[in-house]
Design a protein around this motif. Structure first.
Motif, short mmCIF file in Angstrom:
data_model
loop_
_atom_site.label_atom_id
_atom_site.label_comp_id
_atom_site.label_asym_id
_atom_site.label_seq_id
_atom_site.Cartn_x
_atom_site.Cartn_y
_atom_site.Cartn_z
N ASP A 164 16.77 11.10 -44.17
CA ASP A 164 15.57 12.67 -43.36
C ASP A 164 17.50 13.39 -43.49
OD1 ASP A 164 14.46 14.63 -42.50
OD2 ASP A 164 13.70 13.15 -41.28
N GLU A 185 18.22 3.29 -37.19
CA GLU A 185 18.45 4.32 -37.37
C GLU A 185 19.77 4.43 -37.42
OE1 GLU A 185 17.02 7.16 -35.19
OE2 GLU A 185 17.67 7.15 -33.85
N LYS A 224 16.79 16.71 -42.92
CA LYS A 224 16.98 18.02 -41.80
C LYS A 224 16.88 16.41 -40.23
CE LYS A 224 12.48 20.26 -43.45
NZ LYS A 224 10.95 19.93 -43.88
N ARG A 225 17.30 16.17 -40.42
CA ARG A 225 17.23 14.76 -39.01
C ARG A 225 18.94 14.23 -38.99
NH1 ARG A 225 15.31 9.54 -37.27
NH2 ARG A 225 16.52 10.24 -35.56
N LYS A 226 19.22 14.20 -39.93
CA LYS A 226 20.89 13.67 -40.33
C LYS A 226 20.37 12.42 -40.19
CE LYS A 226 22.81 18.07 -40.72
NZ LYS A 226 23.67 19.31 -39.85
N GLU A 267 15.14 5.15 -45.11
CA GLU A 267 14.19 6.26 -45.99
C GLU A 267 15.57 7.95 -45.51
OE1 GLU A 267 10.84 10.21 -45.98
OE2 GLU A 267 11.25 7.98 -45.19
N GLU A 320 16.66 5.94 -42.32
CA GLU A 320 15.68 5.59 -41.07
C GLU A 320 14.90 4.32 -41.57
OE1 GLU A 320 12.56 9.28 -40.95
OE2 GLU A 320 13.48 10.08 -39.43
#
Length: 160
Positions: free
Chosen positions: A26, A106, A28-30, A24, A33
């Protein structure tokens, strides 16, 4: 699918070779995962073959040694090329659940994805019938990818 895989791993020796990954993005986290599930005995055999280990036991060896071997194996068999740039896997760890090794890692520093190339040749050298299923979710869109030995690469183009 994952529950069926776990059930079969407990009660039946398997004659099919499959791993399942859920990935996935994300924003926001760039980061992308990843959770990858592999039958523990298949992964153990592949690591033993690759590294010529005779006493390696994925369930009972020193956890640090197991983590290092899994990390090296994943880094040698999984590649991500995002927008033409290869990015490294950041291995986070693993756990044993119902006959499978769940690997967590990740890919960091992913600002935006226009083109993604995923290569996953895990277990291909050990099992000619190996399949690696990947569920990749980006911006609420789920894509299903089936990599079957010897086809180990898939390209995803994300529309603007």
């Amino acid at each position: 699918m994952i529950k069926i895989l776990s059930f079969l791993a407990i009660f039946f020796p398997h004659e099919f070779y499959v791993s399942v990954s859920y990935m996935e993005f994300d924003p926001k986290r760039k980061a992308i995962e990843v959770q990858k599930k592999i039958f523990f005995d298949d992964l153990e055999l592949a690591i033993k073959k690759k590294n010529q280990l005779t006493n390696f036991d994925i369930l009972n060896s020193n956890k640090e040694i197991v983590n290092q071997n899994i990390k090296n194996y994943l880094q040698e068999n999984i590649d991500f090329i995002i927008n033409g740039k290869p990015l490294d896997i950041n291995y986070l760890g693993h756990e044993y659940i119902n006959g499978t090794i769940n690997c967590y890692f990740e890919i960091l520093k992913v600002k935006k994805i226009k083109k993604l190339i995923i290569k996953d040749s895990s277990l291909f050298a050990s099992f000619k019938d190996q399949e690696n299923l990947i569920y990749f979710e980006i911006l609420n869109d789920l894509q299903t990818i089936r990599l079957k030995n010897p086809n180990d690469t898939h390209e995803i183009i994300i529309p603007n």
